[in-house]
Design an enzyme around this catalytic site. Structure first.
Site, PDB file in Angstrom:
ATOM      1  N   HIS A   1       2.438   1.438  22.105  1.00 41.06           N
ATOM      2  CA  HIS A   1       3.409   2.433  21.649  1.00 41.06           C
ATOM      3  C   HIS A   1       3.454   2.496  20.126  1.00 41.06           C
ATOM      4  CE1 HIS A   1       7.573   4.414  21.651  1.00 41.06           C
ATOM      5  NE2 HIS A   1       6.688   5.278  22.104  1.00 41.06           N
ATOM      6  N   ASP A   2       3.941   3.613  19.615  1.00 42.20           N
ATOM      7  CA  ASP A   2       4.100   3.835  18.174  1.00 42.20           C
ATOM      8  C   ASP A   2       2.772   3.827  17.429  1.00 42.20           C
ATOM      9  OD1 ASP A   2       7.020   4.052  18.291  1.00 42.20           O
ATOM     10  OD2 ASP A   2       6.945   1.929  18.809  1.00 42.20           O
TER      11      ASP A   2
ATOM     12  N   SER B   1      12.338   1.250  28.170  1.00 50.30           N
ATOM     13  CA  SER B   1      10.956   1.363  28.666  1.00 50.30           C
ATOM     14  C   SER B   1      10.794   0.609  29.985  1.00 50.30           C
ATOM     15  CB  SER B   1       9.954   0.856  27.626  1.00 50.30           C
ATOM     16  OG  SER B   1      10.238  -0.473  27.232  1.00 50.30           O
TER      17      SER B   1
ATOM     18  N   GLY C   1       8.339  -6.493  24.104  1.00 54.70           N
ATOM     19  CA  GLY C   1       9.340  -5.646  23.453  1.00 54.70           C
ATOM     20  C   GLY C   1      10.200  -4.976  24.499  1.00 54.70           C
TER      21      GLY C   1
ATOM     22  N   GLY D   1      15.836  -8.643  18.043  1.00 55.43           N
ATOM     23  CA  GLY D   1      15.417  -7.462  17.289  1.00 55.43           C
ATOM     24  C   GLY D   1      14.260  -7.732  16.331  1.00 55.43           C
TER      25      GLY D   1
ATOM     26  N   HIS E   1       6.499  -4.494  14.972  1.00 54.67           N
ATOM     27  CA  HIS E   1       5.477  -3.578  14.461  1.00 54.67           C
ATOM     28  C   HIS E   1       4.905  -4.004  13.111  1.00 54.67           C
ATOM     29  CE1 HIS E   1       6.336  -1.432  17.935  1.00 54.67           C
ATOM     30  NE2 HIS E   1       6.838  -0.299  17.470  1.00 54.67           N
TER      31      HIS E   1
ATOM     32  N   ASP F   1       4.820  -3.147  22.692  1.00 56.29           N
ATOM     33  CA  ASP F   1       5.838  -2.400  21.946  1.00 56.29           C
ATOM     34  C   ASP F   1       6.831  -3.395  21.334  1.00 56.29           C
ATOM     35  OD1 ASP F   1       7.162  -0.172  20.932  1.00 56.29           O
ATOM     36  OD2 ASP F   1       8.338   0.134  22.754  1.00 56.29           O
TER      37      ASP F   1
HETATM   38  N1  SAH Z   1       9.985  -1.204  24.530  1.00 58.12           N
HETATM   39  C1  SAH Z   1      11.371  -0.975  24.129  1.00 58.12           C
HETATM   40  C2  SAH Z   1      11.569  -1.067  22.644  1.00 58.12           C
HETATM   41  C3  SAH Z   1      11.176  -2.379  22.042  1.00 58.12           C
HETATM   42  S1  SAH Z   1      11.734  -2.526  20.348  1.00 58.12           S
HETATM   43  C4  SAH Z   1      11.758   0.416  24.614  1.00 58.12           C
HETATM   44  O1  SAH Z   1      10.961   1.358  24.458  1.00 58.12           O
HETATM   45  O2  SAH Z   1      12.848   0.576  25.144  1.00 58.12           O
HETATM   46  C5  SAH Z   1      10.850  -3.945  19.837  1.00 58.12           C
HETATM   47  C6  SAH Z   1      11.376  -5.239  20.420  1.00 58.12           C
HETATM   48  O3  SAH Z   1      10.430  -6.261  20.122  1.00 58.12           O
HETATM   49  C7  SAH Z   1      12.705  -5.723  19.837  1.00 58.12           C
HETATM   50  O4  SAH Z   1      13.659  -5.810  20.871  1.00 58.12           O
HETATM   51  C8  SAH Z   1      12.404  -7.115  19.260  1.00 58.12           C
HETATM   52  O5  SAH Z   1      13.407  -8.077  19.508  1.00 58.12           O
HETATM   53  C9  SAH Z   1      11.125  -7.472  19.995  1.00 58.12           C
HETATM   54  N2  SAH Z   1      10.283  -8.424  19.279  1.00 58.12           N
HETATM   55  C10 SAH Z   1       9.818  -8.323  18.015  1.00 58.12           C
HETATM   56  N3  SAH Z   1       9.046  -9.373  17.698  1.00 58.12           N
HETATM   57  C11 SAH Z   1       9.020 -10.168  18.806  1.00 58.12           C
HETATM   58  C12 SAH Z   1       8.390 -11.424  19.120  1.00 58.12           C
HETATM   59  N4  SAH Z   1       7.630 -12.033  18.220  1.00 58.12           N
HETATM   60  N5  SAH Z   1       8.590 -11.955  20.335  1.00 58.12           N
HETATM   61  C13 SAH Z   1       9.377 -11.322  21.248  1.00 58.12           C
HETATM   62  N6  SAH Z   1       9.976 -10.137  21.020  1.00 58.12           N
HETATM   63  C14 SAH Z   1       9.807  -9.568  19.816  1.00 58.12           C
HETATM   64 MG    MG Z   2       8.249   1.729  20.534  1.00 63.38          MG
END
Ligand code: SAH
Ligand code: MG
Length: 213
Positions: free
Chosen positions: A171-172, A54, A48, A77, A146, A143
């Site tokens: 996270h979360d 992050s 993520g 996303g 979710h 992260d």
């Molecule tokens: N860690 C980041 C926020 C991540 S948001 C921060 O704190 O700045 C969650 C991210 O997970 C999104 O960008 C989304 O594209 C990615 N994501 C969700 N499912 C995914 C998957 N199966 N494989 C790769 N990335 C994924």
């Molecule tokens: Mg998060």
């Protein structure tokens, strides 16, 4: 790492686009720094990446300890980022195909922080990358998506790669359903119940675990 360099990256992190509150980001930085000081030149991975926020907190700690962070995302996303959902950001839509694309923003975030030799982008689906990724990891930060299946998939795919003494960060994590989704909390509980991990730190919805067996 000089104090000014640390402050430079952490200030950029605070301003970066994303969902990580600064206090949790600072905790992420501190925890990763402590780990990197214990195990220098180590290999870390976050699931993520979004726009790189992050990755700056982790990247600051990685640079200071000659470690490397793989920052993994397909860059389209999660469900909650899509149009009509809570965290939609129209400026991130690629007019070419109408899909979200956070990769250019992520790339700019890492470049502006001069972390390109420390933070390495992995563009792809977490499950696919995990199947072909065999390197042990000293730190894994979960992260990504979710939703139930995605979060459990990330936990099952990536947590076994954490070395003994290494860190699993989630996270979360929201113990109370009214504060947020269940899946990150469930995988956090599962990690503790397994007896393989113990909790060593927490800040907001961030939980830091260490592998003990
Ligand atoms: N860690 C980041 C926020 C991540 S948001 C921060 O704190 O700045 C969650 C991210 O997970 C999104 O960008 C989304 O594209 C990615 N994501 C969700 N499912 C995914 C998957 N199966 N494989 C790769 N990335 C994924
Ligand atoms: Mg998060």
């Amino acid at each position: 790492m000089s104090v000014s360099r640390r402050d430079e990256v952490l200030t950029l992190a605070e301003r970066a686009k994303g969902f990580m509150p600064h206090n949790e980001g600072l905790a992420l930085f501190s925890f990763a720094l402590e780990l990197g000081e214990r195990i220098p030149s180590s290999t870390w991975l976050e699931v993520g990446a979004w726009c790189g926020k992050s990755a700056l907190y982790l990247g600051a700690a990685a640079e200071a300890t000659q470690s490397v962070l793989y920052s993994l995302d397909h860059h389209h996303g999660s469900d909650e980022n899509q149009e009509g959902w809570e965290h939609f950001d129209a400026t991130l839509v690629d007019p070419r195909d109408g899909r979200l694309n956070t990769l250019p923003t992520w790339q700019g975030t890492i470049a502006d922080a001069r972390l390109e030799e420390t933070v390495i982008g992995l563009v792809g689906h977490s499950a696919v990358v995990a199947r072909h990724f065999h390197q042990p990891l000293e730190l894994v930060f979960i992260d990504g998506g979710h939703g139930h299946d995605v979060a459990w998939g990330d936990f099952r795919a990536w947590s076994p790669k954490v070395v003994s003494g290494g860190a699993l960060l989630v996270h979360d994590v929201f113990p109370h359903p009214e504060d947020g989704g269940r899946a990150p909390y469930e995988i956090y509980l599962k990690a503790l119940e397994s007896g393989e991990f113990v909790e060593v730190a927490s800040e907001g919805s961030l939980r830091a675990l260490r592998r003990v067996r």
